[in-house]
Design a protein around this motif. Sequence first.
Motif, PDB file in Angstrom:
ATOM      1  N   GLN A 138      17.911  51.121   7.312  1.00 38.97           N
ATOM      2  CA  GLN A 138      17.279  51.190   6.010  1.00 38.97           C
ATOM      3  C   GLN A 138      18.324  50.820   4.947  1.00 38.97           C
ATOM      4  OE1 GLN A 138      15.660  55.242   5.880  1.00 38.97           O
ATOM      5  NE2 GLN A 138      13.593  54.382   5.682  1.00 38.97           N
ATOM      6  N   PRO A 147      12.107  50.500   7.374  1.00 43.68           N
ATOM      7  CA  PRO A 147      13.080  50.230   8.436  1.00 43.68           C
ATOM      8  C   PRO A 147      12.993  48.781   8.911  1.00 43.68           C
ATOM      9  CG  PRO A 147      11.912  52.274   8.847  1.00 43.68           C
ATOM     10  CD  PRO A 147      11.176  51.582   7.740  1.00 43.68           C
ATOM     11  N   VAL A 190      18.900  54.283  11.494  1.00 48.22           N
ATOM     12  CA  VAL A 190      17.726  55.124  11.726  1.00 48.22           C
ATOM     13  C   VAL A 190      17.538  55.218  13.244  1.00 48.22           C
ATOM     14  CG1 VAL A 190      15.276  55.462  11.347  1.00 48.22           C
ATOM     15  CG2 VAL A 190      16.682  54.413   9.556  1.00 48.22           C
TER      16      VAL A 190
END
Length: 1593
Positions: A920, A940, A887
């Motif tokens: 994630q 996250p 991410v």
Amino acid sequence: MMSLPFYQRHHEHYDRAYRHKALQSTVSQYQKEAKSKSAVYAQGSTAYTRGSAAYRHASAADFSLESSAAYSHGSSAYDLESAAYSYGSTAYDHSAAQSKRSAAYSLDSESLSKSSSAYRHGSESINKLAAAYRLGSESYSLGLKNSNLMIEDQSYRMSPKAKRAKQNFVSEDKENEALDYSVPIFTGREVNISGITDTEEERIKESAAYVAKRNLFATGEGVSVSKVAKSTSEEEHHEKKSRKVAIQESAERVALKKTLEETQAFHKKLNQDSLLHAPEFVIEPRSHTIWEKQNVKFHCSVAGWPEPRVTWYKNNVPINVQAHPGKYIIESRYGLHSLEISTCDFDDIAQYRASAMNVKGEISAFASLVVKRYKGETDASLLHSGTFSMPLGLGVTPHGYASRFEISFVDKFDVSFGREGETISLGCTVVINPDIKRFKPEIQWYRNGVLITPSKWVQMQWSGERAALTLNHANKEDEGLYTLRVVMGDYYEEYSAYVFVRDADAEIPGAPGAPLDVKCLDANKDYVIVSWKQPAVDGGNPILGYFIDRCEVGTTHWTQCNESPVKFARFPVTGLIEGRSYIFRVRAVNKAGVSLPSRVSEPVAALDPSDRARLRSHPSAPWTGQIIVTEEEPAEGVVPGPPTDLQVIEATKNYVVLSWKPPGQRGHEGIMYFVEKCVAGTEDWQRVNTEIPVKSPRFAVFDLAEGKSYCFRVRCCNSAGIGEPSEATEATVVDDKLDVPKAPGRIMPIRNTDTSVVVTWAEPPDAKELVGYYIESSVVGSGHWEPCNNNPVKGTRFICHGLVNGEKYIFRVRAVNAAGLSEFSEDSEPIQVEAAIGGGLLHAAPSPPYDITVLESVRDSMVLGWKQPKVTGGTEVTGYYVNYREVLDGVPGKWMEANIKAISERAYRIQNLKENMVYQFQVAAANLAGVGTPSQPSQPFKCEEWTIAVPGPPHDVTCSEVRQDSLVLLWKEPVYTGRSPIVGYYVDMKETEAKEDCWKSVNEKPLQNKYLKIGGLKQGVSYVFRVRATNQAGVGKPSDVTSPVVAETRPGTKEVEVVVDDNGAISLNFECDQMSPNSKFVWSKNYEPIEDDTRLNIDTKGGKSKATFKDLGEDDLGIYSCVVTDTDGVSSSYTIDEEEMKRLLALSHEHKFPTVPLASELAVEILEKGEVRFWLQAEKLSGNAKANFIFNDKEIFNGEKYKMKVDQKTGLVEMIMDKLEEKDEGTYTFQLQDGKAANQSSLVLIGDVFKKLQDEADFQRKEWHRKQGPHFVDKLGWEVTDDCNVMLKCKVANIKKETHILWYKDDREIMVDEEHDFKDGVCTLLISEFSKKDAGTYEVILKDDRGKDSSQLNLKDTAFADLMNEVCRRIALSATDLKIQSTAEGIRLYSYVTHYVDDLRVGWVHNDTQIKFTDRVKTGVTGEQIWLQISEPTPQDKGKYTMELFDGETVHKKTVDLSGQAFDDAVAEFQSLKQALIAEKNRARVVGGLPDVVTIQEGKALNLSCTVWGDPTPEVSWLKNEKSFVSDANCILKFESGKNVSFTISSVSTLDSGKYSIVVKNKYGTEISDVTVSVYIPEEERRSEEEDTKTKA
């Protein structure tokens, strides 16, 4: 086997296995009488001459009991008693015997001579007594006929041991001493006993003479030695000799007569049954589980008569003590047989067998040994030496290596399809990381979960990298799920794939497939049941039945067993020949024809089941020679009684099988049976087997009318007649008792892969004895069905492989049992073949996992945890798949797989992440239906090094055993422990609807366990829980909150119950009625799965599971819980603390041990160093058992004098004393206390028994000191090698480098070329071509600085004859087959042997008539060839010739047929050779006289002459330079008298130079002899020499 020593024969428990109570009391009474009489006789001749004071004085002086005791105590080589017992020895010289011992006893010469004089009178009386006893012995022969019981002088000694028995620790002289003990007399055959064993007659003789011998030597007459009076009483002593001798003779006659009467009465009481007894284990060896490097000892005790011989085996291989010196110790002492294994390691893990054998039979008892190693330990020496490899199944990790192995499979085998008769190979490359050379993997192959072993059908290969399995000739039996398992210590990995085997092409179109899995059941003497499985392919027409074929092992001839086809898949085959082995095969038949035969069954022997069981134990010590044992038969034959328990065990439309038990009354001979039948409701009995009686208690009745009811009965018969019939069976209808199963139901296909479908179904109702199911598939609309499997599968689920992707299929199933195949089920719903992932029936896969959290984070990896799916899809979750993505700035990237192989735990470390990167995660669960939908992406998480000091969160927090007021909370420790170890846990709880600030701690102090039972809950209230870990830095982050749990006890909830059965077994029992087909019972101790089964036996049947304690003790304290998987949390637990354990043990003892049962009473034995060991063994002791040791009513304790030990595991209680002293005489008692059970056993050691035990202890102590130097273990013996040489050999021990070995023959040293190295502990001397010159006495001596030992071997007279017999036997066995050879003189028959000696007697037989040798027919030996020469053979010489080689005991024969074509060919060759010999003898030849070269000077006269020979007289001609040459004036040729030839040239010239040849010729041949004549001129030679000289100058 060594018999019991003297000091145990007086005790009641000695022969309890052989005697009944009445017999015991008789023995006890007899021993008391014998003891009292012995006490009377001990006063010497005083008992018979009470009135003579002078005689009493002489007797006291000459035959003092005190002197006798001292003399017998000090003498280790005194064999007077043995000589007295030799029945008739007339050469017994007491003076010589006493003079040899004078130095040992330091008696002065005057006393010695007087004592010798006194002994002469004793010798005379003993000789008279021996002669009288021989007469008594003959009269006491118990009716023995032709038993040859006459005893040779100096050949028999009083010994309770068999001649074959190996003498372990008692010396020769000690064994020959007359001992005061009672010989147990075991009953045996009274008539025709000769030839049973070589020891049976000896034992009867021993027992017959025992009382006379004991009473004789108990008096001390002829044995005691005392100092006689001085010379002043010498004259008086001699004056009283005649009177003393008279009194002695009279007393001896009276004592002998009374002794024989007592002995006869005694044996009449003992020998009541007059039978031999087969071996029987009184105490069987027990299995042991020990730690590595410990010692272990197996014990057993055997009863039987004659005394059984015990042999020990390891995995059915006899244990060779000599091959493993120091490893095994086998002892047979005092009725107890033992096998001790020293310093056990993993090679000792095996099944051990004790085999006891005598003439009545053999029996075996088994025990297993398991050697365990402490977890984490290995043999460091093996690791560093480079020889270490991982033992089979050893669950340890090599020290210093990786903590676990990563095993992966490359180039894997896939689902395979083959056809019968083809070769199928499965292979897979195995990659192991790390690769440790010393740590080798174990490769295992399984078929349907069963381990496969190599055979002629299956071959296995392992190259170090690739594992392969080859099916050489595939059959439908080979179809199944094949699994490759690679084991590395604690870890293993598996890979599986299915193998399908189709039917081979039928020889006849439309014929069915071959049956499969042919097995033999219930085999008996003349009967066996053959079973098989029906094929899946019927060829398009129903199968009408099956033909069964049999073939005797060793032949190739198949015989059909049934005339018409049978439909039932079991068939009784009768008419077998007892003792022969058979194989069977089955063929199916329909209207198109007969199928190919099935794979043959395993061989089965037509034997009684008891005989087969005995043969499986592999008799270890077969008797050599024929043993005939005849039981005592009644005067008249006994008609057998009726059989019992007659019943119909199987009924079909074709036959009925009957079973019964033999009658109790049947005499001593074998019995046979007649079977009768009648229609139910009538009494019209008809005999079924009218021609041949049945030997087996089983019979199949054929030719019965289908649908009718019959009754059956059986009669027994023997030579005495036919007995009464048994009770008739109930009416039996001739019809199949087993019905064809109904069709299965609810067929459900489920997508699996792009080429396979999972098919499930429901079991048919009321199904009995199901063999399995056949599944068929069909493409929708095709109408063509194909079998999916060719071997019936069990269970109600199957994966159908080999389907076409994208096609729609329907499926159907039918059930199979022995009665036949059911109808097909209804067709399933159509299903399109596609992979289950993404396009399958996702409702069957698990729901997504949830609550993903991070358990630990480091620079490049993170550990995730999650909760299991709420919906498992109807079956248990088999694994999880984890995906992750990066991410960046809140923008997720592409999903990547974290693991390719499913993981079973709900925690997983993801490697190779980027530091400080945000990730994630999502997790998907998988089960048998496929992989479920992945979870929602987690929040996250940043990949960074955790530096906090406190621990991370615990994970996998679950609730179990939920009740209305309590539950059990379980969790796993944090992956991240912080900066210091975790010291405990805190559990928090709150109501589900309460706010976050309502969390409260359940425990005030940290918990050490990872479980907690939480009580005080409110019924019906919902709760949630969490757990926190703590260390020295503080309390860490809490775990994820559990799912809400309602405190309630659900209907039908059951608890674990503890049960103590009637046998005292303690078990925990749990029952569940909410199980699914995949549910399992999982037992745990302290909420950890139970992996060690040494403490518990777990047995699960249906919805019940039982965990039985093997031996409940302190090691078993804890909480035992049971969880039923694939249910809605069904679980329960039971706590066993110390108080509960005591209660259960007490209850168990009340049920099973009201007293402590003893396997053996208190006994005593002398150990190797002269130590005295008292011991007894209980059958079983718990961990709380104790023992008290009592001596003369006072308790004694462990200390310097007494070493005491109680082994609760083996039940052995023992006490060891270093030395026996005079004050140790008395009664010893062991008292056992085991809970409430108690028992005791005593042993009385007083008087002569104690004295002799003390003497033996002293002897053993001295013997042990002797063995500290070099000594012989096995005395010098001989053996004959395969080359017919004689090897003298002996076994030695305690040898060192400086030890020398010397060989002597007749006191002359034998010089040996090579010095023996003693590595194998065997010394040998090889004598090549042994003959009479090698007879003599051989001696071998061992010596070094510690001492010496010697052993002699007499090879003279009988011993030499026995050796030469063996040499001759080996030579005879080496003889080749007789061959025929024609010679010019006649025909020669010959054979070669390895070596020939004159002692080998050779005879020749012609047509069963001994050949008388003449000049025409004679025999001889040339080198190693033994021949028979037949000169000028005639037709009368035709026939069969036999060469007989007699080795002294056995005649070995070699035969050749000299008749027919063989004789004609031999005679023809002889005639040809004879004519050739005549032609060679009479042909023309030049006998001699001509030189090869003649050099002559020109002008000289040349005269050559020679002699020729030939019959008839040959013709003579000459050649010159190959041209004819005749006589002329210059050359005169003469031939005179038919033999003299001359060649004369009066004056030679150069023209006469050349090659001359004389040619002699007659009708038998021609011969040419050449001579070269060279004529030279002298002047030319001189000139030539001068020219040569000039040239050189």
